[in-house]
Each structure stands twice: as C-alpha cells, then as structure tokens.
Design a protein around this motif. Structure first.
Motif, PDB file in Angstrom:
ATOM      1  N   ASP A 279       0.775  -1.146  -0.250  1.00 41.12           N
ATOM      2  CA  ASP A 279      -0.107  -0.015   0.174  1.00 41.12           C
ATOM      3  C   ASP A 279       0.689   1.152  -0.186  1.00 41.12           C
ATOM      4  O   ASP A 279       2.091   1.222   0.228  1.00 41.12           O
ATOM      5  CB  ASP A 279      -0.816  -0.011   1.137  1.00 41.12           C
ATOM      6  N   ASP A 280       0.197   2.375  -0.060  1.00 36.29           N
ATOM      7  CA  ASP A 280       1.051   3.679  -0.013  1.00 36.29           C
ATOM      8  C   ASP A 280       1.999   3.587   1.082  1.00 36.29           C
ATOM      9  O   ASP A 280       1.273   3.927   2.388  1.00 36.29           O
ATOM     10  CB  ASP A 280      -0.076   4.769  -0.049  1.00 36.29           C
ATOM     11  N   LYS A 285       4.399   5.545   7.156  1.00 36.13           N
ATOM     12  CA  LYS A 285       5.628   6.114   7.952  1.00 36.13           C
ATOM     13  C   LYS A 285       5.763   6.491   9.112  1.00 36.13           C
ATOM     14  O   LYS A 285       4.899   6.971   9.391  1.00 36.13           O
ATOM     15  CB  LYS A 285       6.353   7.121   6.751  1.00 36.13           C
ATOM     16  N   PRO A 286       7.036   6.316   9.958  1.00 35.77           N
ATOM     17  CA  PRO A 286       8.257   5.436   9.470  1.00 35.77           C
ATOM     18  C   PRO A 286       8.255   4.215   9.600  1.00 35.77           C
ATOM     19  O   PRO A 286       9.158   3.461   9.345  1.00 35.77           O
ATOM     20  CB  PRO A 286       9.054   6.041  10.529  1.00 35.77           C
TER      21      PRO A 286
END
Length: 576
Positions: A279-280, A285-286
């Motif tokens: 996925d994106d 993040k992180p």
C-alpha cells in the motif's frame, strides 16, 4: 470436451456479467459494497474494499516456547473477511471476489497504474509490446552434467583394461573441470548465450542486483524506467541473474521489466510473473508499508528451445515489494523471486543480508558458507575429490567420486523430497530443509505437494524447519487471498498454447501469517540458527518448529506461500 468448454464459457460469461454490472454501477470508483467484499472485518477509509485495499485481519497471535532446546512457535492467525465455506466442496468459496476491470487503488484513494492484468479487449494488458520469440540451443545444466558423468565413467571403465592414452586423460580432466564450472557459474563454452554464468551453487547473491534505469523527458523529468532480467528454465529449476531490483529512481512513475526467458530442456511452461505490491508507504511512515494486492501479470506459453523477450509494465516503484516467477507446470519447486533491493528486514536491507554472508570473500570462502548436505555442494565436492584422485592416476577413486556426484545429482533434481541423510520429522506435517540458499521439502505422509487437511478454518499446519547452511535462515508464511479475498480475470491462455488454466491473471489481497512484531512492539522474525560444520561430516543442524492454526479458508489458487524473507531468490516452497 466441447461440452465442458461450453459450460466453462457460460460460467465465465455469467461471472463477467456480474463484474460488468458492478463496474457500471460505479461501485469500484467509490465505496465498494462492504457486505459483498469483506463482510466479517470492519472497513476504514483506507481499507474500503476491493479493488481498493481490503480490510486487514488483526496480526496473528504468537507464543514462543522450547522443546528439547528447539524453539517452537505457535501461531494463531486472525480471522478473515468471509463466512466459513469449504472452497473445495463448494467452489470457488466465499473468499472469491467479483472480477472488476479497473486498476487497483491504494489506501490514499490513488489509482495504481499497471495493476489490471487483463481485460476482455486486451487479455495481455500488462505487455508493453508483443513478446519476441526466437530459437536457442535447449541444452541445460542437467544435460551437461549427465554428459560429464557419462564421459568420465566411460574412460574409468577403460582404465580397468589397461593404461589410458593422453586423449582419454585430457577428456577426464576437461569433463571434471566442466562439472565444477557448471556448479560455480564459470564460463561454459557453447553455453555463453544461455545458462553460462548462472551457478547452481547459490553464493552470488550480492552480485544479482538490477537497478531500474530511469527514462527522462526533454526537461529532465523522470517519466519511466526499465530493468533487464535474464532467467533460464529447465527441469524443476529457474536460475536468474537478478535476485534484487532497485526501483529507487522510479518511485513515482510506472516502469518496465524486460525479461529474457530461455526455456531449456524440460522447461516448457507458462510465464506468469506474480507482482506483489504494498500500500501507499506514506500511510504508515516511518513503519514499513502494509500488504496490499498481488497479481499474475501475464500467462503466456513458452516452448522448449525458445527464448522469449517480454516487456512487462509495472506500477510506480514506491509500491514494489517483489515479483514471484512460478512455473505452473512444475510448482513447487520451479520458482524464483526478484525482491525490492531496498526492503529492510531486521535492520538490514535484503542486499546487506546477502553481503553479510557472501560479500567480500573469495569464491572458495563464499562457497564454504553453503552446507555440506546440499546436493549441489556434494556434487561440487565430489568433482574436486575426483580431480585429486586423477592427479594420482587413481582411476578407481575417480569412478567412486563420480558415483557420489551422480547420487547427489539425483537429490538435486527433486526438491520435493529431502536429500540423503535427512529424514522427515515424524511429529510434523511438513519438513523443510534449508541448504544451498534454497529449500527442500517433504510431507510426512509422502503426499503430493499440497495440504488437503486444510479446507476449513481451525486446521493446524506443523512445519519442522532444518538449517543445513552455515548461516542463519528465516521463515515466513503468507496468505494469497484466503483471508482477504482473491479475484480472477477469466482470460484463457489456450490460444497462445498455454496449459489451459482458466483461472489466469488472478489478483489477490495478500497478508502475512507470521507477524513482524511481538505484542509489545518488538521486531520479530523466525530465524533458524546456522548449522555447525563438523570435519567428520556430522554437522549439527539448526532447528526450529512452527505450528500455524489457520482461522480462515484457503484460496483455491494457493494455500500458502513459504519462503526465506532474508535470502529469498529460490528459497521458496509454496503449497497448493
């Protein structure tokens, strides 16, 4: 046969009609019907359902104990999206998703280019141009090794009747050298354009990195990229010059992989690279990105003695996890993987894992990392011992060592049985042996390579893991759509001479059955300790046991995918 084909076509047409109705309704562009796509897990804005990310099960519960000094991991998977139905008695099961002819979408709602493998108008939707087919010499490493054995044995038999002439001596010398060269991946005359340089001893991982070359427009903007991959297919083997792909220069744009696939003897198969996407990454993040979608990118017949050049379109590099090339006609174990070179595991990139074992060493030192029980290593050692015996004109010794090499050769040809010296664990369903940076496996009951005991949730798989290499290996078990759903595009490969599998170009929502963290947030991996070499050949093998209780039904396409997540390449043993 015609009646069966008519029935299949009617089923396909009916399912496609449902898919088209869904498509026309606009469901796949907005919020999908949750009850249809994942009725038993809650959706979120990031996981609204196919072809957007399917809801994800909770992480598996794990408990680590010890048994006679061996780590034993109990895994209790999360429950999946669907009602309990046996997909073998009532195919295709509740985890079968409707076919939707759009690209997939990430959890941010962005369309992911090049994630629709096939459409009614263009069955080969991810081909960038027509495949180019040419003829090649089909001789394989298997053929050439058998020839080495035959030539040497012919002359050692002659030696029983009298002294050998210089021609015979030179023939033995050349053939023993050729055997070593094949195993080490040294240049082989008359094979420079096919398998030469691809060693059967798997010690060259640090060198098998391909970087995507960016393509820029006149203003210097990156608009694409390409990386070349060469594979040879023969018997149950796929050997490749690329185990890692670095997509760092094409993170935001689509790109291509240009495959050069050489089909040597007994390698006829369908080319179906299976791309797995995250996925994106921005959503987590992180922390690492989450599992999303995977798919057969094509399904194209390849005949023995041919080279086919495929150019396959990829989603933007930020999503790239890996590409899994599997041979449908001999699977397992005909399989090979290219991983994202930048993926981190246990604080190191995957390339760094290979470098830690094989990097900065001489060839002999690198090969020394491979366990002595490896059939390929046994062949290599036997050839070298035969060379030593030949130097003493000990022809009987040469013949004995060639006998050893032949026995190892028979083990090397079949990874669905454990090699000599290793017996299946009687307390496990499946015993896996890590040697030569690959995996051999055998079921306790001697069955074909599937696990028919698992058709409904609650089934337990007991896996006994043995490490014969002199470095640590890891283990992961992945679900290809059982818990989160799987989809087929229903485009037959029969016209291109394929195997006739009607469930081609499939897309699945994948998930890992062994979590990467403990409940308290600590990193976790199943690590099988290295074998300890013994000069008398009695290595102390590394061991680990994993018991997995599956709380969902398998998909009909693949029950589970097992592999070494830190030394992937050909260290795979998938179960149908």
């Amino acid at each position: 046969m015609k009646l069966i084909e008519q029935i299949r076509n009617r089923k396909i047409a009916a399912l496609n009609a449902v898919a088209i109705m869904v498509l026309l309704s606009g469901v796949c562009f907005a919020q999908p019907v949750r009850e249809k796509y994942c009725p038993f897990l809650p959706s979120t804005p990031q996981t609204p359902g196919h072809p957007h990310p399917q809801p994800r099960p909770p992480a598996s519960e794990i408990q680590l104990t010890q048994e006679n000094g061996i780590n034993v991991l109990q895994v209790n998977t999360g429950h999946g999206c669907f009602a309990e139905v046996d997909p073998y008695l009532n195919p295709p099961g509740t985890n079968f998703l409707p076919t939707i002819f759009t690209n997939a979408f990430d959890g941010s709602g962005n369309e992911m280019p090049n994630t629709l493998p096939s459409t009614p108008e263009n069955p080969y939707n991810l081909h960038d141009g027509e495949p180019v087919v040419s003829r090649i010499n089909p001789a394989s490493p298997t053929d050439d090794l058998e020839e080495v054995f035959d030539h040497v044995e012919f002359r050692t038999n002659k030696a029983k009747k009298g002294p050998l002439n210089d021609f015979d001596l030179k023939a033995i010398i050349n053939n023993l050298k050729k055997g070593v060269d094949i195993l080490e991946g040294n240049p082989i005359a008359n094979r420079l354009d096919t398998y030469s340089g691809l060693p059967l001893l798997h010690y060259k991982g640090p060198d098998k990195v391909g970087k995507v070359t960016a393509i820029k427009d006149q203003s210097g903007n990156v608009i694409g990229g390409n990386v070349n991959v060469h594979q040879v297919w023969f018997d149950t083997h796929i050997e490749s010059d690329t185990a890692f792909i670095d997509p760092s220069d094409v993170l935001g744009v689509p790109w291509t992989i240009t495959y050069k696939i050489d089909i040597l003897r007994r390698g006829n198969d369908d080319f179906s690279p299976f791309a797995m996407y995250f996925d994106d990454p921005a959503l987590t993040k992180p922390k690492p990105p989450m599992p999303h979608i995977a798919m057969d990118q094509t399904f194209y017949n390849m005949e023995e003695g041919t080279r086919t050049i495929f150019k396959i379109k990829m989603a933007p590099g930020k999503y790239y996890n890996l590409t899994y090339s599997w041979g449908w006609r001999s699977h397992p174990p005909r399989v090979q993987v290219t991983e994202n070179a930048n993926k981190m595991m246990g604080g190191k990139s995957l390339v760094q894992w290979e470098q830690a074992v094989f990097g900065g060493k001489t060839k002999a030192e690198a090969i020394a990392q491979i366990g002595a029980l490896s059939p390929a290593k046994r062949m290599w050692a036997a050839f070298q011992a035969a060379q030593t015996a030949l130097a003493k004109k000990d022809y009987k010794g040469v013949a004995l060592r060639i006998g050893d090499a032949r026995a190892a050769f028979r083990d090397w040809r079949d990874r669905t049985k454990l090699p000599r010296g290793i017996k299946p664990d009687p307390d496990a369903d499946l015993t896996l042996l890590y040697v030569n940076n690959t995996i051999y496996g055998e079921f306790k009951d001697g069955s074909r390579i599937d696990f028919p005991q698992w058709t409904l949730r609650g089934a337990m798989l007991k896996v006994s893991l043995i490490n014969g290499d002199y470095f640590d290996h890891a283990y992961q078990n992945v679900d290809f759509g059982g818990a989160r759903g799987w989809e087929n595009q229903f485009q037959s490969s029969v016209k291109s001479g394929g195997s006739g599998c009607w469930f081609t170009f499939g897309r699945v929502h994948w998930w890992m059955n062994i979590p990467m963290m403990t409940p308290d947030g600590q990193p976790f991996m199943v690590m099988i300790p290295a074998a300890k070499p013994d000069s008398q050949g009695q290595d102390v093998l590394g061991r680990y046991k994993v018991n997995i209780t599956y709380n969902y039904e398998p998909s009909r396409r693949l029950r589970f995918y097992q592999f070494d997540p830190v030394h992937h390449d050909v260290a795979i043993f998938s179960i149908h």
